[in-house]
Enzyme design. Structure first.
Site, PDB file in Angstrom:
ATOM      1  N   GLU A  34       0.863  -1.174   0.000  1.00  0.00           N
ATOM      2  CA  GLU A  34       0.000   0.000   0.000  1.00  0.00           C
ATOM      3  C   GLU A  34       0.906   1.232   0.000  1.00  0.00           C
ATOM      4  O   GLU A  34       1.798   1.327   0.841  1.00  0.00           O
ATOM      5  CB  GLU A  34      -0.904   0.008   1.225  1.00  0.00           C
ATOM      6  N   ARG A 260       5.572 -12.946   9.809  1.00  0.00           N
ATOM      7  CA  ARG A 260       6.224 -11.694   9.459  1.00  0.00           C
ATOM      8  C   ARG A 260       7.535 -11.549  10.221  1.00  0.00           C
ATOM      9  O   ARG A 260       7.741 -12.165  11.263  1.00  0.00           O
ATOM     10  CB  ARG A 260       5.307 -10.502   9.758  1.00  0.00           C
ATOM     11  N   LYS A 270       3.603   1.918  10.600  1.00  0.00           N
ATOM     12  CA  LYS A 270       3.763   3.139   9.811  1.00  0.00           C
ATOM     13  C   LYS A 270       3.233   4.351  10.568  1.00  0.00           C
ATOM     14  O   LYS A 270       3.794   5.448  10.469  1.00  0.00           O
ATOM     15  CB  LYS A 270       3.037   2.994   8.467  1.00  0.00           C
TER      16      LYS A 270
END
Length: 554
Positions: A34, A260, A270
């Site tokens: 994204e 992850r 973020k």
């Protein structure tokens, strides 16, 4: 895969079997970020998995931006992501792709679901929708608008598309099962009204698809065979498959999840990374203290070391935290093998050699102790040098292995010297050291057989170039700065950045191109800053020390 490295990777086994059995003729993966921030170390792992597996098995990997949230996205992020992937050494197949390129197709499929009685327009407010959704232990309730006719839903959806309603006034939802144990299957939102300017489509769309609705169909359009994502999307897989099975898509990709990459002393949210920038804790997304790919690049990390690290940690079906020291080891090992050597004096102290002739030639030294192909470097030499103030004492015990009055040390790549006197200012501070060069000691032990106590680095006074040196440390003092409800800001390391003005560096290093990496002998590994460095005003960022100083702290 890096040669000589083997690690646990269940995806490698799975793909090999799919190809062997003929289940797929060729592997097709994609990296779908994204564009709402810069990529970080976790993304580097995902990049290495998607691009690396495609590369290893002779397949293709595509770069696709899932740009369904225009209010948080920008062209800056798009460009930075492309630069990061390319810098890591990967190439994507074909042009860069965007979810927004498929908006017409996705909208057509939304109408298809409405026509099939599998989607409806809902007027519940966000608060009401949360109440109707239920909890992990209680089933949800059907919206009072769930029973609208196909005709009414189609009319309302088209009016949403035409921009007739206000933001948040209505949404399009899939009609699945409000009592489903998986919350993602309780009539998820497909489209929401958001009259926001889009960086690719401008003002053409007043409604935007959700990530969940767009993602699987994009994979199907692009013929992806293995839709590889991190473990937090495991609960979304049933929804991913529901859309694929209920829409007229040409292919049926399969989603696979892996754990992850989380590293200690690091945050990768973020939102929190942006807070560090907004609050002035760091300068930018590419600040060398940031765990972003751009930050690591500016810090002097190498693509090869990052890829090697991602391979070393393996790819498994479980989440975990990797000690960041493992990444630092990979960086240190790579630079030790490949970075040419140079000398930089951080805290200059004048050294006068009484018996050096004025026309002494430059000294030739190897650029690297074991890499002859890196060539040699020329070190100007005269009777006036600078050494580091930390390397001299008027008196010292036997543990001090550097320069002491009446004692000898070797100048790195040059002669053995003996300190004979000091110069002091009015305050009694040492401002200069006077020494004698031991004849016949260049590159050898002195002829009289007296060995020096240690080795110190130096630069020649007239040719050394003043430089700015930035010393970096870990940004956080706690290995889990965002655990639980902890305030990650309370764990900031006040010593994460120290700027030294007036350091002196040897001329060849000063003249190097931005992003040139060096081992500054006895100081650590450094890189010429990619943004600020120039031969006239050198700026070097510390990449990492010669050894792990954190091991002794823990």
């Amino acid at each position: 895969m890096e040669s000589g490295v083997t690690s646990n990777n269940f995806l490698r086994t799975l793909i090999a079997e799919d190809l062997r059995s003929g289940k797929v003729p060729q592997i097709v993966t994609r990296f779908p970020p994204e564009p709402n921030g810069y990529l970080h170390i976790g993304h580097a792992k995902s990049i290495s998995v998607n691009f690396g597996l495609a590369e290893e098995f002779g397949g293709i990997c595509r770069l696709r931006f899932d740009d369904t949230n225009p209010e948080k996205e920008s062209q800056e992020f798009i460009e930075s992501i492309q630069a990061d992937v390319a810098w890591l050494g990967y190439s994507w197949e074909g042009p860069v792709r965007f979810a927004s390129s498929y908006f017409d197709t996705l909208y057509g499929w939304a109408e298809y679901l409405v026509e099939q009685g599998k989607a409806y327009v809902d007027d519940l407010s966000p608060d009401e929708a949360r109440e109707y959704r239920g909890t992990l232990t209680e089933p949800g309730r059907n919206s009072p608008f769930r029973g609208r006719s196909v005709e009414e839903n189609l009319d309302l959806l088209r009016r949403m598309r035409a921009g007739e309603f206000a933001d948040g006034e209505r949404v399009l939802r899939a009609k699945i099962d409000m009592s489903h144990p998986n919350m993602n299957m309780r009539d998820p939102i497909l489209y929401r009204i958001r009259k926001a300017h889009h960086h690719q489509t401008g003002d053409a769309w007043p409604i935007y698809p959700t990530y969940d609705f767009a993602h699987g169909q994009e994979d199907a359009i692009e013929g992806v065979t293995h839709s590889i994502c991190t473990l937090e999307f495991e609960d979304h897989r049933p929804l991913y498959e529901w859309f694929i099975n209920n829409l007229p898509v040409e292919s049926k990709p399969r989603q696979y999840e892996f754990g992850r990459l989380n590293t200690s002393y690091t945050i990768t949210s973020k939102r929190k990374l942006k807070q560090l920038i907004d609050d002035g804790i760091v300068a930018s997304w590419d600040d060398p203290r940031m765990p972003t790919v751009a930050g690591m690049r500016r810090r002097g990390y190498t693509p090869a070391a990052i890829r090697h690290f991602c391979e070393m940690v393996g790819t498994s079906r479980s989440d975990g935290v990797v000690d960041v020291a493992m990444l630092e080891h990979a960086i240190r090992d790579d630079l030790n093998q490949n970075a040419p050597r140079a000398m930089c004096v951080l805290n200059p102290l004048k050294l006068t050699l009484r018996n050096v002739p004025e026309d002494h030639p430059a000294i030739t030294a190897a650029a690297h102790p074991s890499r002859e192909e890196l060539g040699q470097r020329s070190l100007p030499f005269s009777g006036e040098l600078f050494i580091d103030a930390e390397d001299f004492r008027e008196e010292a015990n036997k543990k001090f292995k550097r320069l002491v009055l009446g004692k000898r040390v070797r100048l790195r790549n040059a002669y053995v010297i003996e300190a004979v006197d000091v110069e002091k200012n009015a305050d009694g501070e040492v401002v200069g050291v006077i020494a004698d060069l031991i004849e016949g000691s260049l590159g050898n032990d002195p002829a009289d057989g007296i060995k020096p106590k240690g080795v110190i680095h130096w630069v020649e006074a007239s040719s050394a170039v003043p430089a700015t040196v930035r010393l970096y440390d870990r940004l956080f003092t706690d290995p889990a700065p965002d655990r639980g409800g902890a305030d990650f800001m309370s764990f900031l390391n006040p010593e994460s950045l120290k700027i030294i003005e007036g350091a002196l560096v040897e001329p060849d290093a000063a003249a190097a191109e931005p992003e040139s990496r060096f081992q500054f002998e006895r100081e650590g590994y450094f890189v010429a800053d990619r943004c600020d460095h120039s031969p006239e005003a050198p700026v070097f960022n510390q990449t990492i020390g010669l050894r792990d100083v954190w091991a002794s702290k823990s």
